[in-house]
Design an enzyme around this catalytic site. Sequence first.
Site, PDB file in Angstrom:
ATOM      1  N   GLN A 281       0.937  -1.303   0.630  1.00 50.70           N
ATOM      2  CA  GLN A 281       0.295  -0.295  -0.078  1.00 50.70           C
ATOM      3  C   GLN A 281       1.025   1.563  -0.135  1.00 50.70           C
ATOM      4  O   GLN A 281       2.037   1.643   0.428  1.00 50.70           O
ATOM      5  CB  GLN A 281      -0.898  -0.419   1.336  1.00 50.70           C
ATOM      6  CG  GLN A 281      -1.906   1.576   1.260  1.00 50.70           C
ATOM      7  CD  GLN A 281      -2.387   1.625   2.746  1.00 50.70           C
ATOM      8  OE1 GLN A 281      -2.037   2.126   3.532  1.00 50.70           O
ATOM      9  NE2 GLN A 281      -3.109  -0.058   3.060  1.00 50.70           N
TER      10      GLN A 281
ATOM     11  N   HIS B 195       1.125   5.832   0.313  1.00 49.21           N
ATOM     12  CA  HIS B 195       0.873   6.884   1.056  1.00 49.21           C
ATOM     13  C   HIS B 195       0.928   8.297   0.010  1.00 49.21           C
ATOM     14  O   HIS B 195       2.031   7.819  -0.632  1.00 49.21           O
ATOM     15  CB  HIS B 195       1.408   7.672   2.486  1.00 49.21           C
ATOM     16  CG  HIS B 195       1.007   6.668   3.160  1.00 49.21           C
ATOM     17  ND1 HIS B 195       1.821   7.206   4.405  1.00 49.21           N
ATOM     18  CD2 HIS B 195       0.332   5.683   3.822  1.00 49.21           C
ATOM     19  CE1 HIS B 195       1.421   6.278   5.588  1.00 49.21           C
ATOM     20  NE2 HIS B 195       0.698   5.927   5.231  1.00 49.21           N
TER      21      HIS B 195
ATOM     22  N   GLU C 254      -3.655   4.669  -0.323  1.00 53.82           N
ATOM     23  CA  GLU C 254      -4.141   5.268   1.618  1.00 53.82           C
ATOM     24  C   GLU C 254      -3.500   7.316   0.813  1.00 53.82           C
ATOM     25  O   GLU C 254      -2.678   8.118   0.696  1.00 53.82           O
ATOM     26  CB  GLU C 254      -3.577   5.648   2.188  1.00 53.82           C
ATOM     27  CG  GLU C 254      -3.773   6.287   3.224  1.00 53.82           C
ATOM     28  CD  GLU C 254      -3.670   5.173   4.849  1.00 53.82           C
ATOM     29  OE1 GLU C 254      -2.549   4.987   4.438  1.00 53.82           O
ATOM     30  OE2 GLU C 254      -4.676   4.979   5.924  1.00 53.82           O
TER      31      GLU C 254
ATOM     32  N   GLU D  53      -9.710   1.954   5.993  1.00 58.84           N
ATOM     33  CA  GLU D  53      -9.125   1.442   6.715  1.00 58.84           C
ATOM     34  C   GLU D  53      -9.174   1.900   8.272  1.00 58.84           C
ATOM     35  O   GLU D  53      -8.534   1.578   8.986  1.00 58.84           O
ATOM     36  CB  GLU D  53      -7.909   1.811   6.423  1.00 58.84           C
ATOM     37  CG  GLU D  53      -6.187   1.128   7.181  1.00 58.84           C
ATOM     38  CD  GLU D  53      -5.242   0.695   6.292  1.00 58.84           C
ATOM     39  OE1 GLU D  53      -4.851   0.103   5.570  1.00 58.84           O
ATOM     40  OE2 GLU D  53      -4.796   1.764   6.411  1.00 58.84           O
TER      41      GLU D  53
ATOM     42  N   GLN E 105      -5.018  -2.972  10.168  1.00 55.01           N
ATOM     43  CA  GLN E 105      -3.890  -2.305  10.103  1.00 55.01           C
ATOM     44  C   GLN E 105      -2.730  -2.985  11.370  1.00 55.01           C
ATOM     45  O   GLN E 105      -3.604  -1.906  12.811  1.00 55.01           O
ATOM     46  CB  GLN E 105      -3.938  -0.880   9.344  1.00 55.01           C
ATOM     47  CG  GLN E 105      -2.830  -0.292   9.719  1.00 55.01           C
ATOM     48  CD  GLN E 105      -3.296   0.757   9.179  1.00 55.01           C
ATOM     49  OE1 GLN E 105      -2.352   2.159   8.242  1.00 55.01           O
ATOM     50  NE2 GLN E 105      -3.928   1.354   9.890  1.00 55.01           N
TER      51      GLN E 105
ATOM     52  N   ASP F 126       4.449   2.009   8.108  1.00 54.81           N
ATOM     53  CA  ASP F 126       4.117   3.501   7.814  1.00 54.81           C
ATOM     54  C   ASP F 126       4.619   4.948   8.459  1.00 54.81           C
ATOM     55  O   ASP F 126       4.199   5.927   8.829  1.00 54.81           O
ATOM     56  CB  ASP F 126       2.991   3.266   7.706  1.00 54.81           C
ATOM     57  CG  ASP F 126       1.701   3.105   9.351  1.00 54.81           C
ATOM     58  OD1 ASP F 126       2.182   3.013   9.948  1.00 54.81           O
ATOM     59  OD2 ASP F 126       1.037   3.258   9.198  1.00 54.81           O
TER      60      ASP F 126
ATOM     61  N   SER G  88       1.581  -0.425   5.741  1.00 53.49           N
ATOM     62  CA  SER G  88       0.326   0.313   5.250  1.00 53.49           C
ATOM     63  C   SER G  88       0.715   2.044   5.670  1.00 53.49           C
ATOM     64  O   SER G  88      -0.316   2.354   6.227  1.00 53.49           O
ATOM     65  CB  SER G  88      -1.015  -0.173   5.950  1.00 53.49           C
ATOM     66  OG  SER G  88      -0.278   0.135   7.369  1.00 53.49           O
TER      67      SER G  88
END
Lengths: 749, 132
Positions: A146, A148, A175, A226, A301, A340, A367
Amino acid sequence: MAATPGESKRSAFFATRSISRDVVVPEYPELGLIAFDSPNDPEPSIRVVDGRIVELDGVPEADFDLIDAFLAEHGINAAVAEEAMALDDLQFARMVCGHDVPRTEILRLVEGMTPAKIARVLGLLSPLELMQAMAKMRARRTPSIQAHVTNRIDHPLLIAADAASAVALGFRELEATVPVLRDAPLVALALLIGSQVPAPGALTQCSVEEKTELELGMRGLTTYAETVSVYGTERVFLDGDDTPWSKALLASSYASRGLKMRFTSGSGAEVLMGAAEGKSLLYLEARCVAVTRAAGSQGTQNGGIDGINVTGSVPNGMREILAENVMATLYGLESCTGNDTQMSASDIRRTAHTLPLLLAGSDFLFSGFGSIPSYDNAFGASNFNAEDIDDYLMVQRDWGFEGALRSRDDTALLPLRRRAAEACRAVLDELDLMTFDDAELERVVSAHGSLDVAEHQTDETARAGDAIIEREITAVDVVRALAIRGFDVEAERVLEMTRQRLFGDHLQTSAIFGEDMSVLSALTDPNDYAGPGTGYRPSRERLDEIARVRQERSHAELLAEQAPHQGCVILTESGPAASRPRPDEVVIGLSPAFGNDVWLTLSGLTVAEALRQLLAGIEEEGVAARVVRVTHSLDLGMIGWTAANLSGSGVALAIQGKGTALIHRADLPVLANLELLSMAPLIDGSRYRLMGRNAARHARGEKPAPVLLPESGEPMGPRYHAKVVALINRESRCLRAGEPQAVEVSWPS
Amino acid sequence: MAELRYPLGEHNRGDVRSQTGRTADELTVADIRSGVVTSADAAVDPDTLRRQAEFAEQGGNPQLADNLRRGAELALFSDDDVLRFYDALRPGRSSIAELETIAAELEAGGGERCAALVREAIAHYSRRGLIS
């Protein structure tokens, strides 16, 4: 760096290192600052009466807090509880990471376990065993990743272009979040458009307050969610403005609209919110993950997240983080495994946090990974950011693990960024939300981050966000606007993401869409790892893709710089070299390819210039010089020793085409020398001249001070060794048996 | 009706219909442009979610199945209702009576499982002194 009295220069140096900016603490169990096994953690226990759980981890039913009660009602399978809880901790720990007990059997038993039991078992695993457990227990066979995608000014075109870049690199979930809440609908819309430009199927979300996030999903502007946070103590859960029941209903609300959703937890949150009840980080996280499963979330997550720096501050913090990730998989949940938040100022330490998980694999390795520069990350810097993408790709290449990313250069990325920015601009214009001129579009296409684009007028993005809400703009309106403006492919892809809501296939555990819109989930792609030769292995094609990184150079590319200098010196062999014709001479032994097939040394000097400086240095000392070519060896020691045995003084210089040089003497062993300049990239003309001078002085029996290379902390190997191998290969091609040859040197006019 | 197999989008693309009776391929860009198709046509049918619940159960996750079944119930409620129900269950938002009303409203709309969840919440919120 000045050392204070009583302090060594080494200590003063340490203070300048980035690791010195990290502050860690001793364990404080009363504050919850302890990774495993707090003295306040309960003894694992369960009591089942007539199928009803009446005691949980030492707490009788009458005293259940909301979390205990929710787990008793929905989480723990009473039918399995007594069997599971009776298992010895160590025995179960071995079952979790061993190859002989299948994943499904572990999942069955965990259904009957309490949070205290799970925490205690995971505390028994070493880092390596946690990695083994992760590889075996994650739900989806194929790892994914994933990103950002955010920027500090919520610039919608930049969001769209960066979304396109992220998908081109391989990210399958994107995200976003926003510095300004009112911008959220606009950012979600831009992300949705950009995400579908390079390929179909990437899922997108915009992380904001729970209710707003659900609204964005209902409008189809996001395709998953999420930020549905749960906590391990009742007080913090309530401070987070939810209960397990409201979270469960929220999960069902997402399902009702055909939207993918996962919960979020991660240790340290309860400590930060001041109510950890003296429990260990892992025990509280076990309660979070148990609630996540109980509420029917398909995934979670976790692994630090916002609390990573709390967990990172205590001993064994990173082992606790990996244990959290494993815990999610034990509950059969999709594991979206943190990494993350930047957890250290030290590059070594932040990499050490992430690497074990990368090697073990998870459903989502990050994530997410900050696909944008760290200054643009509205979540705060991720543990890896755009600045680190090339490093990540290289580490992926080194280990051949599935890091789910691939190298893409500007030739591939710029057209996609342009298409995404143009599509987003067209939609914003068509929907009468915002306009951007061509100059700004160009800035967006080539931007590294938001510092490269114009700052829009204050409030403009917020007003566009408000308009999206007030006018009830949905994904269907986006499809229409794309189609009207001629973005047919993107219209079809955004529509397909909307159509997928009718099927709900992506609501199953660990579901993602491939670039061909196939569903990869725990049901279609279940993890079947059971030791060597099983589970996910990158295909041959994928390994080839992983191997292609920006820094890769073929031998042809590495040698391309040689050709322009061909003929810079003319070396004519004129028969076998004479032996010791005069006592006051230095012989220069050339390697087989020097000025023959190799023309440029590693320092960028031509071989002509290197030789000219050696000769000049000898001449300045009034000693005679003679050049020979050694053809039977490319080893510098052997070349030097051979030349020294021809030299009347017994002293010789030797040089290879890549520029490495030494001074040898006939009475020394072959592999010894008088002076060696081994770091060819650092040898400039003046040093070759000094080598010539020193050789002459040795020939006269003097003991000159050796030539020193400049101080350099730069590692030469990684930068030059590929070229060294290519040049040595050329030397090797020129090898031939026979005596050293006399060489006439002439210089082209 | 054809047998529904996971993934539905692969095996049953032409069998699955939205709440308004359209298949996925009947949601076309052309019909969106002309306004024939609207957002309402993209609403997942409760029966589809119930089928997904069965898949989840077969996959070994009864809690996910429960969630999908609650989702099937909520699928027939409006966005505003769903947002309102969620908000009402959050801490300090509602009295016991208000939550009872919501449970009744859910039940009346075919949402027995969601109603049960709300009633369970009432019991535990009361026991913990969160509502009165």
